[in-house]
Write a protein that holds these residues in place. Structure first.
Motif, PDB file in Angstrom:
ATOM      1  N   SER A 346      24.916  -0.159  -8.095  1.00 35.95           N
ATOM      2  CA  SER A 346      24.244  -0.898  -9.343  1.00 35.95           C
ATOM      3  C   SER A 346      24.761  -2.116  -9.790  1.00 35.95           C
ATOM      4  N   ALA A 347      25.957  -2.091  -9.971  1.00 35.62           N
ATOM      5  CA  ALA A 347      26.762  -3.312 -10.279  1.00 35.62           C
ATOM      6  C   ALA A 347      26.540  -4.611  -9.340  1.00 35.62           C
ATOM      7  N   TYR A 348      26.808  -4.184  -8.018  1.00 30.55           N
ATOM      8  CA  TYR A 348      26.549  -5.071  -7.040  1.00 30.55           C
ATOM      9  C   TYR A 348      25.058  -5.768  -6.705  1.00 30.55           C
ATOM     10  N   ARG A 349      24.349  -4.881  -6.887  1.00 27.58           N
ATOM     11  CA  ARG A 349      22.637  -5.169  -7.125  1.00 27.58           C
ATOM     12  C   ARG A 349      22.390  -6.196  -8.123  1.00 27.58           C
ATOM     13  N   LEU A 417      19.128   3.821 -14.136  1.00 24.82           N
ATOM     14  CA  LEU A 417      19.516   4.974 -13.161  1.00 24.82           C
ATOM     15  C   LEU A 417      20.957   5.757 -13.763  1.00 24.82           C
ATOM     16  N   VAL A 418      21.641   4.645 -14.245  1.00 22.84           N
ATOM     17  CA  VAL A 418      23.044   5.295 -14.390  1.00 22.84           C
ATOM     18  C   VAL A 418      23.256   5.427 -15.926  1.00 22.84           C
ATOM     19  N   GLY A 419      22.007   5.292 -16.799  1.00 22.25           N
ATOM     20  CA  GLY A 419      22.402   5.480 -18.025  1.00 22.25           C
ATOM     21  C   GLY A 419      23.060   4.376 -19.067  1.00 22.25           C
ATOM     22  N   GLY A 420      22.878   3.059 -18.456  1.00 22.37           N
ATOM     23  CA  GLY A 420      23.484   2.019 -19.192  1.00 22.37           C
ATOM     24  C   GLY A 420      22.619   1.306 -19.875  1.00 22.37           C
TER      25      GLY A 420
END
Length: 458
Positions: A346-349, A417-420
């Motif tokens: 997710s961070a990369y995208r 997706l990761v709850g951020g």
């Protein structure tokens, strides 16, 4: 033998015309005898409060100005008694206030008052050399009513009103006083023009309103389709992450009886069952991936076979962005802990989407990318900030673009997706900022390394 045709003989045109003429009064009575339900006032759907009150103000202005004028003209010029002139003038002008919400009911009152006024003027002393059956102030009020009527009623009702006005004028010829200026033809023509103009404006407004509604629906459908496509893309990417873990489970379960000496038979059977279940799950995931695969992937020959990227590939991504003409400064935490695959991807995208938007909409803008871990290790902060483009003459499009399947929609889905959390918006100097907070969960424990004894048993 020629059989006689069973079809009835066609009705002559003269008979059809006569039948239409006989049915016309019934049609007119049906159209005019059905009162309309009070609906939204004229301009009632307009957001501006001043425009919503405009029809009431116009109707009030007509009523206030025509009432004393009608009383004065009927009593002084036409010689009508003061009491009758006041009653007829009130009936001819006050219902204009009702026309804002109930124009057909207002027409019945005003038309009846106009006919009664015309009959009363036949015996007035001052009718000679004056307008009859419709005095000038009656024509003005009637046309104002026709405008309100045309903006609310359907076409058949407008035709019925127009023909009724003409019929009343034709019938007035039978009782026309001597030496008068007939005005029924003038009112009949002007009524038709106003009704046609108002109906055309209403049809145009309805068409524009329907077009706006369709555009709104299409925009919502495009946004929904973009969201679904992005979710499908994320699901395809996460398939590799989950498949990797399932493969590890399968290998560990299959090799456990060989790596661990003295394992009971029941435990070996349990490991075999676990491996079989994991292999079945992998097969089901492959079928799921086939369902989620997009048409574009089908055209290119199947799913991607490259590993899913992570933060470790950001330097290569930044290098490609610099070659595209965007100066990018990358800052990564030195003491970065191992990340969960979903957070890493997710961070990369997010960085990839943000840099792609800078290349498209702010070419040449200086950009700073920062990926840092909080001191307590609870979250990962992804920050992408770009300055205004160096060429202000080139128009900058919005960051969000519909139909691409990426942009802010993709970022929001990745963060959700990761709850951020995600914070985006323009900067005072004309740049743009993308900031994402991704919570970090403890990464899975690595598989235990094989002991020399286990290695020898393999």
């Amino acid at each position: 033998m020629i059989r006689p045709s069973s079809r009835p003989a066609p009705e002559p045109a003269r008979h059809r015309m006569l039948r239409a003429v006989r049915q016309a009064p019934h049609v007119l009575a049906a159209e005019l005898g059905t009162p309309t339900e009070p609906g939204t006032p004229l301009f009632g759907s307009v957001r501006n409060a001043w425009l919503r009150w405009l029809p009431y103000a116009v109707a009030f202005a007509f009523a206030v100005s025509l009432l004393p004028t009608t009383v004065t003209v009927l009593s002084h010029d036409y010689g009508m008694s003061g009491g009758l002139a006041g009653a007829l003038a009130t009936a001819q002008t006050a219902p204009l206030l009702l026309a804002v919400t109930r124009p057909l009911q207002a027409w019945w009152v005003i038309f009846t008052a106009d006919v009664v006024c015309a009959l009363a003027l036949t015996g007035a002393d001052g009718v000679a050399d004056r307008s009859w059956p419709w005095p000038p102030m009656v024509i003005v009020g009637y046309l104002a009513l026709m405008l309100a009527l045309s903006l609310r009623e359907r076409g058949r009702t407008l035709i019925a009103v127009w023909l009724t006005t003409g019929v009343a004028g034709v019938l007035s010829e039978a009782i026309t006083p001597d030496r008068i200026n007939s005005t029924w033809v003038l009112l009949f023509v002007l009524t038709g023009v106003v009704l046609l103009t108002g109906a055309t404006l209403r049809e145009r407004g309805d068409a524009q309103r329907k077009l706006i509604e369709q555009e709104t629906i299409s925009e919502a459908e495009r946004a929904r389709r973009t969201l679904l496509e992005e979710r499908t893309r994320i699901a395809r990417e996460l398939h590799d992450v989950v498949a990797h873990h399932m493969s590890v489970i399968t290998v560990q379960a299959d090799s456990a009886p060989y790596r661990i000496s003295g394992i009971p038979r029941e435990a070996a059977e349990e490991f075999g069952s676990i491996a079989a279940t994991a292999r079945e799950s992998l097969a089901e995931m492959r079928r799921l991936l086939g369902v989620l695969r997009s048409e574009e992937a089908e055209r290119h020959g199947g799913p991607e076979k490259t590993p899913q990227p992570g933060i470790g590939m950001l330097p290569k991504l930044v290098e490609g962005t610099v070659r595209a003409g965007v100066p990018v400064e990358l800052s990564l935490s030195e003491d970065r802990a191992p990340l969960a695959p979903a957070v890493d991807l997710s961070a990369y995208r997010i960085v990839q989407e943000a840099l792609a938007n800078v290349v498209r909409h702010a070419p040449g803008a200086r950009t700073r990318v920062s990926v840092t871990t909080a001191a307590d290790g609870s979250r990962l902060t992804v920050l992408v900030v770009n300055s205004p483009p160096p060429a202000p003459s080139v128009p900058s499009a919005p960051l969000e673009t519909n139909g691409t399947g990426h942009g802010l929609i993709g970022m929001r889905e990745r963060v959700r997706l990761v709850g951020g959390s995600l914070d985006t918006g323009p900067l005072p100097d004309g740049g743009f900022r993308v900031a994402a907070q991704l919570p970090l969960s403890p990464p899975p424990a690595p598989a235990a390394s094989l002991s020399p004894k286990d290695s020898d048993s393999l």
